[in-house]
Design a protein around this motif. Sequence first.
Motif, PDB file in Angstrom:
ATOM      1  N   VAL A  69       3.319   4.192   3.167  1.00 34.28           N
ATOM      2  CA  VAL A  69       2.808   5.560   2.998  1.00 34.28           C
ATOM      3  C   VAL A  69       3.464   6.454   4.049  1.00 34.28           C
ATOM      4  O   VAL A  69       4.073   5.968   5.007  1.00 34.28           O
ATOM      5  N   ILE A 108       0.874  -1.170   0.000  1.00 29.90           N
ATOM      6  CA  ILE A 108       0.000   0.000   0.000  1.00 29.90           C
ATOM      7  C   ILE A 108       0.913   1.223   0.000  1.00 29.90           C
ATOM      8  O   ILE A 108       1.664   1.453   0.963  1.00 29.90           O
ATOM      9  N   GLY A 109       0.887   1.973  -1.085  1.00 31.17           N
ATOM     10  CA  GLY A 109       1.807   3.100  -1.266  1.00 31.17           C
ATOM     11  C   GLY A 109       2.968   2.671  -2.145  1.00 31.17           C
ATOM     12  O   GLY A 109       3.729   1.763  -1.785  1.00 31.17           O
ATOM     13  N   VAL A 145      -5.054   4.625   6.091  1.00 25.92           N
ATOM     14  CA  VAL A 145      -4.792   3.273   5.572  1.00 25.92           C
ATOM     15  C   VAL A 145      -5.279   2.227   6.577  1.00 25.92           C
ATOM     16  O   VAL A 145      -5.940   1.246   6.209  1.00 25.92           O
ATOM     17  N   PRO A 183      14.050   0.853   6.349  1.00 25.78           N
ATOM     18  CA  PRO A 183      15.095   0.698   5.328  1.00 25.78           C
ATOM     19  C   PRO A 183      15.620   2.078   4.895  1.00 25.78           C
ATOM     20  O   PRO A 183      15.214   3.089   5.462  1.00 25.78           O
ATOM     21  N   ASN A 184      16.509   2.114   3.924  1.00 25.37           N
ATOM     22  CA  ASN A 184      16.839   3.413   3.328  1.00 25.37           C
ATOM     23  C   ASN A 184      16.872   3.304   1.804  1.00 25.37           C
ATOM     24  O   ASN A 184      16.778   2.213   1.247  1.00 25.37           O
ATOM     25  N   ILE A 213       6.644   0.581   7.099  1.00 24.88           N
ATOM     26  CA  ILE A 213       7.892   1.329   6.842  1.00 24.88           C
ATOM     27  C   ILE A 213       7.799   2.724   7.446  1.00 24.88           C
ATOM     28  O   ILE A 213       8.767   3.466   7.463  1.00 24.88           O
ATOM     29  N   ALA A 214       6.610   3.096   7.907  1.00 28.52           N
ATOM     30  CA  ALA A 214       6.385   4.487   8.287  1.00 28.52           C
ATOM     31  C   ALA A 214       7.242   4.926   9.472  1.00 28.52           C
ATOM     32  O   ALA A 214       7.207   4.305  10.537  1.00 28.52           O
ATOM     33  N   ALA A 215       7.967   6.010   9.275  1.00 29.53           N
ATOM     34  CA  ALA A 215       8.846   6.538  10.326  1.00 29.53           C
ATOM     35  C   ALA A 215       8.028   6.897  11.561  1.00 29.53           C
ATOM     36  O   ALA A 215       6.990   7.551  11.468  1.00 29.53           O
ATOM     37  N   LYS A 236       0.517   6.090 -11.306  1.00 26.26           N
ATOM     38  CA  LYS A 236       1.620   5.435 -10.591  1.00 26.26           C
ATOM     39  C   LYS A 236       1.557   3.922 -10.742  1.00 26.26           C
ATOM     40  O   LYS A 236       2.556   3.223 -10.620  1.00 26.26           O
ATOM     41  N   GLY A 283      18.095   5.696   8.052  1.00 34.02           N
ATOM     42  CA  GLY A 283      16.928   6.045   7.229  1.00 34.02           C
ATOM     43  C   GLY A 283      17.157   7.387   6.535  1.00 34.02           C
ATOM     44  O   GLY A 283      16.959   7.526   5.329  1.00 34.02           O
TER      45      GLY A 283
HETATM   46  N1  LIG Z   1      12.086   8.248   1.436  1.00 30.28           N
HETATM   47  C1  LIG Z   1      12.990   7.675   2.235  1.00 30.28           C
HETATM   48  O1  LIG Z   1      14.209   7.779   2.057  1.00 30.28           O
HETATM   49  C2  LIG Z   1      12.509   6.819   3.395  1.00 30.28           C
HETATM   50  C3  LIG Z   1      13.441   6.074   4.102  1.00 30.28           C
HETATM   51  C4  LIG Z   1      12.985   5.226   5.104  1.00 30.28           C
HETATM   52  C5  LIG Z   1      11.639   5.156   5.411  1.00 30.28           C
HETATM   53  N2  LIG Z   1      10.760   5.938   4.749  1.00 30.28           N
HETATM   54  C6  LIG Z   1       9.342   5.817   5.103  1.00 30.28           C
HETATM   55  O2  LIG Z   1       8.690   5.210   4.021  1.00 30.28           O
HETATM   56  C7  LIG Z   1       7.353   5.674   3.940  1.00 30.28           C
HETATM   57  C8  LIG Z   1       7.067   6.066   2.515  1.00 30.28           C
HETATM   58  O3  LIG Z   1       7.960   7.105   2.158  1.00 30.28           O
HETATM   59  P1  LIG Z   1       8.136   7.543   0.650  1.00 30.28           P
HETATM   60  O4  LIG Z   1       9.279   8.484   0.610  1.00 30.28           O
HETATM   61  O5  LIG Z   1       8.122   6.344  -0.221  1.00 30.28           O
HETATM   62  O6  LIG Z   1       6.744   8.366   0.465  1.00 30.28           O
HETATM   63  P2  LIG Z   1       6.009   8.737  -0.903  1.00 30.28           P
HETATM   64  O7  LIG Z   1       6.993   8.824  -2.012  1.00 30.28           O
HETATM   65  O8  LIG Z   1       5.136   9.906  -0.583  1.00 30.28           O
HETATM   66  O9  LIG Z   1       5.080   7.451  -1.169  1.00 30.28           O
HETATM   67  C9  LIG Z   1       3.898   7.173  -0.486  1.00 30.28           C
HETATM   68  C10 LIG Z   1       2.863   6.766  -1.522  1.00 30.28           C
HETATM   69  O10 LIG Z   1       1.705   6.289  -0.850  1.00 30.28           O
HETATM   70  C11 LIG Z   1       0.566   6.879  -1.473  1.00 30.28           C
HETATM   71  N3  LIG Z   1      -0.576   6.863  -0.546  1.00 30.28           N
HETATM   72  C12 LIG Z   1      -0.876   7.725   0.446  1.00 30.28           C
HETATM   73  N4  LIG Z   1      -2.016   7.354   1.060  1.00 30.28           N
HETATM   74  C13 LIG Z   1      -2.452   6.236   0.442  1.00 30.28           C
HETATM   75  C14 LIG Z   1      -3.592   5.414   0.599  1.00 30.28           C
HETATM   76  N5  LIG Z   1      -4.514   5.664   1.523  1.00 30.28           N
HETATM   77  N6  LIG Z   1      -3.706   4.343  -0.214  1.00 30.28           N
HETATM   78  C15 LIG Z   1      -2.808   4.076  -1.172  1.00 30.28           C
HETATM   79  N7  LIG Z   1      -1.709   4.840  -1.379  1.00 30.28           N
HETATM   80  C16 LIG Z   1      -1.522   5.908  -0.590  1.00 30.28           C
HETATM   81  C17 LIG Z   1       1.031   8.260  -1.832  1.00 30.28           C
HETATM   82  O11 LIG Z   1       0.163   8.879  -2.771  1.00 30.28           O
HETATM   83  P3  LIG Z   1       0.092  10.504  -2.781  1.00 30.28           P
HETATM   84  O12 LIG Z   1       1.471  10.991  -3.054  1.00 30.28           O
HETATM   85  O13 LIG Z   1      -0.862  10.776  -3.905  1.00 30.28           O
HETATM   86  O14 LIG Z   1      -0.415  10.921  -1.437  1.00 30.28           O
HETATM   87  C18 LIG Z   1       2.405   7.930  -2.409  1.00 30.28           C
HETATM   88  O15 LIG Z   1       2.333   7.504  -3.740  1.00 30.28           O
HETATM   89  C19 LIG Z   1       7.217   6.854   4.898  1.00 30.28           C
HETATM   90  O16 LIG Z   1       6.422   6.476   5.991  1.00 30.28           O
HETATM   91  C20 LIG Z   1       8.630   7.149   5.340  1.00 30.28           C
HETATM   92  O17 LIG Z   1       8.671   7.493   6.708  1.00 30.28           O
HETATM   93  C21 LIG Z   1      11.158   6.741   3.723  1.00 30.28           C
END
Ligand SMILES: NC(=O)c1ccc[n+]([C@@H]2O[C@H](COP(=O)([O-])OP(=O)(O)OC[C@H]3O[C@@H](n4cnc5c(N)ncnc54)[C@H](OP(=O)(O)O)[C@@H]3O)[C@@H](O)[C@H]2O)c1
Length: 271
Positions: free
Chosen positions: A71, A9-10, A79, A120-121, A96-98, A42, A173
């Motif tokens: 997400v 999901i996401g 969610v 993860p990162n 994965i959510a922080a 997407k 992260g």
């Molecule tokens: N980025 C990093 O380096 C990193 C590292 C470690 C952990 N994390 C964690 O990983 C998680 C995701 O991060 P990300 O950077 O991948 O975020 P992201 O790029 O914003 O991806 C999240 C995706 O989920 C979608 N989404 C939101 N609500 C939803 C729902 N109800 N049903 C289905 N899809 C939904 C979003 O759509 P919209 O954009 O249209 O809202 C987006 O496409 C976060 O919790 C973050 O803390 C990230």
Amino acid sequence: MLTQKIGFIGTGRMGKALIEGILKKKLVPSQNLWVCDKIEGKLSFFTKYGIKTSLRIKPVVKNTEVIFIAVKPQDILQVLEDLKSGIRTSQLIVSIAAGITTSYIIKKLGKKIPVIRIMPNIALLVEEGMAGISAGKGVNLEQKRLVRKILGAVGEVIDVPESQQDAVTGLSGSGPAYIYTVIQGLIQGGVKAGLSQEAASKLAIQTALGAAKLAKESKSSLEELREAVTSPGGTTIEGLKVLEKKGLEDCLAEAVVKASRRARELRKEAN
Ligand SMILES: NC(=O)c1ccc[n+]([C@@H]2O[C@H](COP(=O)([O-])OP(=O)(O)OC[C@H]3O[C@@H](n4cnc5c(N)ncnc54)[C@H](OP(=O)(O)O)[C@@H]3O)[C@@H](O)[C@H]2O)c1
């Protein structure tokens, strides 16, 4: 190959990177993967691999045994609301959510669902990821092994008590961003010292990669490695004196602590 049906999901940066890793390593047959995101555009990336896609969470919950929630923390409550009615106790949630705890997820789902929290990162995109993993109540060994296997295919994994996941978030992260900043500084310096941008970039990036590889593979400590390239009256010691004066190490340490604190704040904001 794993036989479990796995849902995501996401499919933003992290969700997509994890799925790409799974596909690259042929860990799960693509027809056993289900993904859900809010925007059709997407999802088209995944259909070409034969992955099942949906704009709604329901089909993912119905057809999978393991569900990754990828997400943003501020979107997780919605969610969980959507998962609540269909989720079964035989399923496994991997979040994965922080900042979001396993107990928060269990509470919001209102059922004793096994939940694993991972951090993860982004380097998992090049199979050099670093992930911390914490199993919540009721997770069995097989479920933990499965998640380890997926993360292990795209990098390294360590077990951490869940109370330390915010620290993992602040360090590994968020860490790639700090390393990019360090590399950018090296490039700027190289250009100021007379190099072209292109040459400075290549020199800086490979230096960071080589230094990290040596630190990982060598039996010497970081201090010993640093000493080995620092001769009295030489060039490196002049550079290190600047870093010490300006407090680079302290700055990086503070960045990790601040980012860890932010993970805690995200948890409060999600409530
Ligand atoms: N980025 C990093 O380096 C990193 C590292 C470690 C952990 N994390 C964690 O990983 C998680 C995701 O991060 P990300 O950077 O991948 O975020 P992201 O790029 O914003 O991806 C999240 C995706 O989920 C979608 N989404 C939101 N609500 C939803 C729902 N109800 N049903 C289905 N899809 C939904 C979003 O759509 P919209 O954009 O249209 O809202 C987006 O496409 C976060 O919790 C973050 O803390 C990230």
